[in-house]
Design a protein around this motif. Sequence first.
Motif, PDB file in Angstrom:
ATOM      1  N   TRP A   1       0.884  -1.231   0.021  1.00 49.09           N
ATOM      2  CA  TRP A   1      -0.046   0.048   0.093  1.00 49.09           C
ATOM      3  C   TRP A   1       1.056   1.114  -0.001  1.00 49.09           C
ATOM      4  N   GLU A   2       1.935   1.257   0.694  1.00 51.78           N
ATOM      5  CA  GLU A   2       2.539   2.432   0.697  1.00 51.78           C
ATOM      6  C   GLU A   2       3.667   2.642  -0.171  1.00 51.78           C
ATOM      7  N   THR A   3       3.953   1.683  -1.316  1.00 57.84           N
ATOM      8  CA  THR A   3       5.066   1.650  -1.963  1.00 57.84           C
ATOM      9  C   THR A   3       4.841   2.792  -3.266  1.00 57.84           C
ATOM     10  N   THR A   4       3.499   3.407  -3.235  1.00 54.67           N
ATOM     11  CA  THR A   4       3.185   4.082  -4.558  1.00 54.67           C
ATOM     12  C   THR A   4       4.267   5.399  -4.598  1.00 54.67           C
ATOM     13  N   VAL A   5       4.689   6.015  -3.507  1.00 58.82           N
ATOM     14  CA  VAL A   5       5.448   7.174  -3.357  1.00 58.82           C
ATOM     15  C   VAL A   5       6.746   6.898  -3.927  1.00 58.82           C
ATOM     16  N   HIS A   6       7.323   5.816  -3.468  1.00 55.00           N
ATOM     17  CA  HIS A   6       8.607   5.364  -4.030  1.00 55.00           C
ATOM     18  C   HIS A   6       8.556   4.995  -5.493  1.00 55.00           C
ATOM     19  N   PHE A   7       7.819   4.265  -5.947  1.00 53.89           N
ATOM     20  CA  PHE A   7       7.755   4.156  -7.295  1.00 53.89           C
ATOM     21  C   PHE A   7       7.426   4.943  -8.281  1.00 53.89           C
ATOM     22  N   GLY A   8       6.167   5.895  -7.720  1.00 51.89           N
ATOM     23  CA  GLY A   8       5.606   6.863  -8.772  1.00 51.89           C
ATOM     24  C   GLY A   8       4.559   6.445  -9.556  1.00 51.89           C
ATOM     25  N   ARG A   9       4.115   5.428  -9.112  1.00 51.00           N
ATOM     26  CA  ARG A   9       2.937   4.641  -9.853  1.00 51.00           C
ATOM     27  C   ARG A   9       1.820   4.223  -9.089  1.00 51.00           C
ATOM     28  N   PRO A  10       0.789   4.103  -9.615  1.00 53.20           N
ATOM     29  CA  PRO A  10      -0.542   3.843  -8.885  1.00 53.20           C
ATOM     30  C   PRO A  10      -0.355   2.081  -8.339  1.00 53.20           C
ATOM     31  N   LEU A  11      -1.365   1.924  -7.590  1.00 58.95           N
ATOM     32  CA  LEU A  11      -1.080   0.385  -6.935  1.00 58.95           C
ATOM     33  C   LEU A  11      -1.361  -0.594  -8.198  1.00 58.95           C
ATOM     34  N   ALA A  12      -2.372  -0.143  -9.053  1.00 58.67           N
ATOM     35  CA  ALA A  12      -2.710  -1.172 -10.196  1.00 58.67           C
ATOM     36  C   ALA A  12      -1.435  -1.372 -10.992  1.00 58.67           C
ATOM     37  N   GLU A  13      -0.819  -0.267 -11.212  1.00 55.72           N
ATOM     38  CA  GLU A  13       0.322  -0.625 -12.127  1.00 55.72           C
ATOM     39  C   GLU A  13       1.354  -1.362 -11.380  1.00 55.72           C
ATOM     40  N   ILE A  14       1.574  -1.176 -10.186  1.00 59.38           N
ATOM     41  CA  ILE A  14       2.636  -1.982  -9.460  1.00 59.38           C
ATOM     42  C   ILE A  14       2.253  -3.408  -9.450  1.00 59.38           C
ATOM     43  N   ALA A  15       1.046  -3.632  -9.029  1.00 64.34           N
ATOM     44  CA  ALA A  15       0.388  -5.234  -9.015  1.00 64.34           C
ATOM     45  C   ALA A  15       0.414  -5.620 -10.179  1.00 64.34           C
ATOM     46  N   GLY A  16       0.066  -4.768 -11.322  1.00 62.73           N
ATOM     47  CA  GLY A  16       0.130  -5.599 -12.701  1.00 62.73           C
ATOM     48  C   GLY A  16       1.287  -6.129 -13.155  1.00 62.73           C
ATOM     49  N   LEU A  17       2.434  -5.872 -12.665  1.00 63.09           N
ATOM     50  CA  LEU A  17       3.609  -6.523 -12.939  1.00 63.09           C
ATOM     51  C   LEU A  17       3.744  -8.133 -12.717  1.00 63.09           C
ATOM     52  N   ALA A  18       3.001  -8.452 -11.528  1.00 67.14           N
ATOM     53  CA  ALA A  18       2.974  -9.552 -11.070  1.00 67.14           C
ATOM     54  C   ALA A  18       2.064 -10.532 -11.628  1.00 67.14           C
ATOM     55  N   ASP A  19       1.779 -11.941 -11.341  1.00 65.33           N
ATOM     56  CA  ASP A  19       1.005 -12.818 -11.688  1.00 65.33           C
ATOM     57  C   ASP A  19      -0.129 -12.889 -10.550  1.00 65.33           C
ATOM     58  N   SER A  20       0.466 -12.775  -9.223  1.00 60.75           N
ATOM     59  CA  SER A  20      -0.305 -12.555  -8.259  1.00 60.75           C
ATOM     60  C   SER A  20       0.419 -11.703  -6.949  1.00 60.75           C
ATOM     61  N   VAL A  21      -0.618 -11.330  -6.218  1.00 62.17           N
ATOM     62  CA  VAL A  21      -0.262 -10.365  -5.233  1.00 62.17           C
ATOM     63  C   VAL A  21      -0.812 -10.597  -3.819  1.00 62.17           C
ATOM     64  N   TYR A  22      -0.030 -10.685  -2.867  1.00 64.22           N
ATOM     65  CA  TYR A  22      -0.745 -10.603  -1.599  1.00 64.22           C
ATOM     66  C   TYR A  22      -0.693  -9.303  -1.007  1.00 64.22           C
ATOM     67  N   VAL A  23      -1.647  -9.081  -0.179  1.00 66.24           N
ATOM     68  CA  VAL A  23      -1.569  -7.710   0.646  1.00 66.24           C
ATOM     69  C   VAL A  23      -2.307  -7.982   2.113  1.00 66.24           C
ATOM     70  N   SER A  24      -1.741  -7.086   2.943  1.00 67.19           N
ATOM     71  CA  SER A  24      -2.331  -7.344   4.493  1.00 67.19           C
ATOM     72  C   SER A  24      -3.219  -6.271   4.831  1.00 67.19           C
ATOM     73  N   PHE A  25      -4.065  -6.449   5.750  1.00 68.66           N
ATOM     74  CA  PHE A  25      -4.823  -5.197   6.255  1.00 68.66           C
ATOM     75  C   PHE A  25      -4.401  -4.576   7.807  1.00 68.66           C
TER      76      PHE A  25
END
Length: 393
Positions: free
Chosen positions: A202-226
């Motif tokens: 969730w907090e990686t968008t600032v460093h990558f300069g990309r929205p969550l969907a674009e970051i997650a879109g690189l992978a085949d699967s993603v796990y996130v915690s709440f």
Amino acid sequence: MSDTDEHVEEDRTVEEPQERDPQERELAAWRGARRRLSRAAKEPTVGELLASLTTPDPDEPADVYGDGVVARLEERVAELLGTEAAAYFPSGTMAQQVALRCWAGRTGNPVVALHPMSHPERWEGGALTTVAGLRTVHPTDESRQPTADEVRELPEPFGTLMVELPLRDPGFLLPSWEELCALVEAARERDAVVHFDGARLWETTVHFGRPLAEIAGLADSVYVSFYKSLGGLSGAVLAGSASLVAEARQWRLRYGGRVFRQFPQALSALAGLERELPKLPSYVEHAKVVAAALGDGFGASAVPWFRINPEVPQTHQFQVWLPYGAEALTEAAVRQAEETGTCLFRRWWPDGPPGMSMTELTITEEALSWTAPDVHKAVADYVAFLTEAGAQA
């Protein structure tokens, strides 16, 4: 002896004071502080957690085996991550084991390439091997993210590359966007799939300069915690293609993760997505201010050595290292909270060479009001308590 004498004698009996449990004392100090730099997961009471649960429709039927509010949470996360589907799991450990097990079956290769300091290797009791029957290989042993070349040069085939974003144990570290893209491409060249351990994605968008969907879109699967970044009670989601998520649901049943009712966790997760997710960029930016101020404060103090890791935080979390025993450092933190009402640090852990200790800081809303001079003053007070305690470097 008269009855009166007996009564007087009883009044003179004094019970020996019981030594207070150290953890109870620490928790009381953290809760009692008027000002805190970061929060601790153990601080909220049951009443406070219950009061935080809200729902737009209190007359909605309670969930049963993952419908209702749980299904809404799954849909919301899939929308945020840009995936076809998502499945709720009671824990990230279960979600990741299921994901990697599914990929092993689909690729026909039970080998997972991952960092030796990643969560499955350090904090899951060897479950990938013992429970899931998988085997792991390490692209690098260094305290950093692996490189694309290291993935290309692994001497044996692997079915899945797992990338932890950020990599917590070495200091919540992230690759650059270009490095991450190259890392994923290297895995594809090896005919492997890519899974993101995105517990703190969730907090990686600032460093990558990309929205969550674009970051997650690189992978085949993603796990996130709440609960790690969003302040939820517990729980996780595994997101990916519709077919992968359908298969994961079957494995969730086999692992005992199909829980009868989970609406408290789902409601708290939805609240975190609503309240905390939009604020995370401000937390990440302020972490840089706090880290720099801590460096200035310790640099002007009597401590012989310190390290802020990383020097410029890449998320809203980072480490502080000092050359003292963990007990002395924790005691100084407790005394500062008790005697000044300011909570700068909490518990410290021995790490690295003997006499070296580390603590983690998580910058959230409470820290936004802290200016650099506030941090300088708190560091000076903390070092004074440390010196008074006679801590040895």
